[in-house]
Write an enzyme that holds these catalytic residues in place. Sequence first.
Site, PDB file in Angstrom:
ATOM      1  N   LYS A  19       0.868  -1.213   0.066  1.00 36.85           N
ATOM      2  CA  LYS A  19      -0.099  -0.049  -0.065  1.00 36.85           C
ATOM      3  C   LYS A  19       0.958   1.387   0.039  1.00 36.85           C
ATOM      4  O   LYS A  19       1.559   1.490   0.956  1.00 36.85           O
ATOM      5  CB  LYS A  19      -0.969  -0.083   0.991  1.00 36.85           C
ATOM      6  CG  LYS A  19      -1.836   1.309   1.220  1.00 36.85           C
ATOM      7  CD  LYS A  19      -2.763   1.088   2.319  1.00 36.85           C
ATOM      8  CE  LYS A  19      -3.608   2.038   2.730  1.00 36.85           C
ATOM      9  NZ  LYS A  19      -4.708   1.780   4.001  1.00 36.85           N
ATOM     10  N   LYS A  46      -2.341  -1.611  -3.749  1.00 36.98           N
ATOM     11  CA  LYS A  46      -3.096  -0.449  -3.848  1.00 36.98           C
ATOM     12  C   LYS A  46      -2.102   0.991  -3.772  1.00 36.98           C
ATOM     13  O   LYS A  46      -1.175   0.909  -3.048  1.00 36.98           O
ATOM     14  CB  LYS A  46      -3.980  -0.498  -2.566  1.00 36.98           C
ATOM     15  CG  LYS A  46      -4.813   0.720  -2.260  1.00 36.98           C
ATOM     16  CD  LYS A  46      -5.424   0.901  -0.888  1.00 36.98           C
ATOM     17  CE  LYS A  46      -6.441   1.958  -0.809  1.00 36.98           C
ATOM     18  NZ  LYS A  46      -7.299   1.973   0.561  1.00 36.98           N
TER      19      LYS A  46
HETATM   20 ZN   LIG Z   1      -6.326   3.364   7.782  1.00 35.14          ZN
END
Ligand SMILES: [Zn+2]
Length: 324
Positions: free
Chosen positions: A193, A246
Site C-alpha cells: 500500500k 493499492k
Molecule cells: Zn487506515
Amino acid sequence: MFKRHRRLRNSKNIRNLVKDVYLDVADFVYPIFIEEGADIRKEIASMPGIYRYSIDRVEEELDEVWNLGIRSLLIFGIPKEKDEVGKEAYNDSGIVQEAVRYIKRLYPEMLVVTDVCMCEYTSHGHCGVLDENGYVKNDETLELLGKIAVSHAKAGADIVAPSDMMDGRVKIIREALDETGYKNIPIMSYSVKYSSAFYGPFRDAADSAPSFGDRKTYQMDYRSSWQALDEAREDLDQGADILIVKPALAYLDVISRLKDNLNAPIAAYNVSAEYSMVKACSQNGWVDEKDIVLEKIYGIKRAGATIIITYFAKDLARWIAEGI
Ligand SMILES: [Zn+2]
C-alpha cells in the site's frame, strides 16, 4: 509482408479468437460506505455515483448489486463517534458489525469483506494509536486490530482486510482469529500500500483524512521498487491468504512482479481517484467512459490481478452482461 501479429488483428472474429484476458463479474469487489445514523443516502461530491448509506437506506443498493451478479462487497464504516483510540472500530454493535449482520440477513450468499483499520474511527485520522509525538504506536495498535478483526468475524464477515500497514499485523490478526474460533476466515491483506495522492476522494467518502501529518511513515514510498516483494512475502509468511496492491494503475509493475514471484491470489484496489479522474473527464466529454474503464480494468487483469476492487463494478457487470 504482414507480420503474424497483424494477421491476428485482421478481423473482429480473429481478434476475439486470440484474446486471452477475460473479465468476469466474479472478479469484482464493490466497496460500500455505511454511515451510522438514519435516512442517509448522500452522494460523495468527489465520487459521482458513489454514496454513503445508513443501514436503513442501503437495501436498494444491495438489491441492485445482487441483481447485477456482483457477489463480493468491501465494507467501510463511518461511525458517529470518534476518539483517540478508535474504540468504535471494535464495538460489537458498531457500524461495520451492524452493516455486516444486515447484509448477511438480506443476502446470506453475498461475500462480505471488511476493512480492518482505525483511521475512520480515530479523532486524529491516523491508522493507529499515537504516542505523545504523534507517531503511531505499532504494538499497541496491533492488539486493537486483532480485536477489530474478531468483532467483524463475529458479525459474519467472510474475509477481513487489514489496511493499516502496521508491522506484524497479519500475524496478530491471524492469531486473534484462530484463538476465537475463526480459523477459516481468510485475511486479504493490503500488503503493498503506497502513500498515494490517489486516495484523495476516499478521504471525503470515509471522513478519514489525517488531521495532522501524513501516513508516509507507515505507507510505502513509490520511489522505491524493492520494498513491494518483501512486504508481500512477509504478509504471506505471517498468514495472509490474498495480497492487495493499492493503488492499481500506477503500480501495474508491482502487480505483475507479485504475480510472477509469489503463489497467492493478487487483488488490485482500483482506488478513488482512479475512479474520479475518469468520471471528471467523461463528464467533460474528454474521454469515452466505457472505453477508458474497460481499457484500464483489462490492464489490471492483464498485469496479473485476479481480484479487482473497484467503484466501477456495477458498470462493469452491466457491460459484461451486454457482451462488453
Ligand atoms: Zn487506515
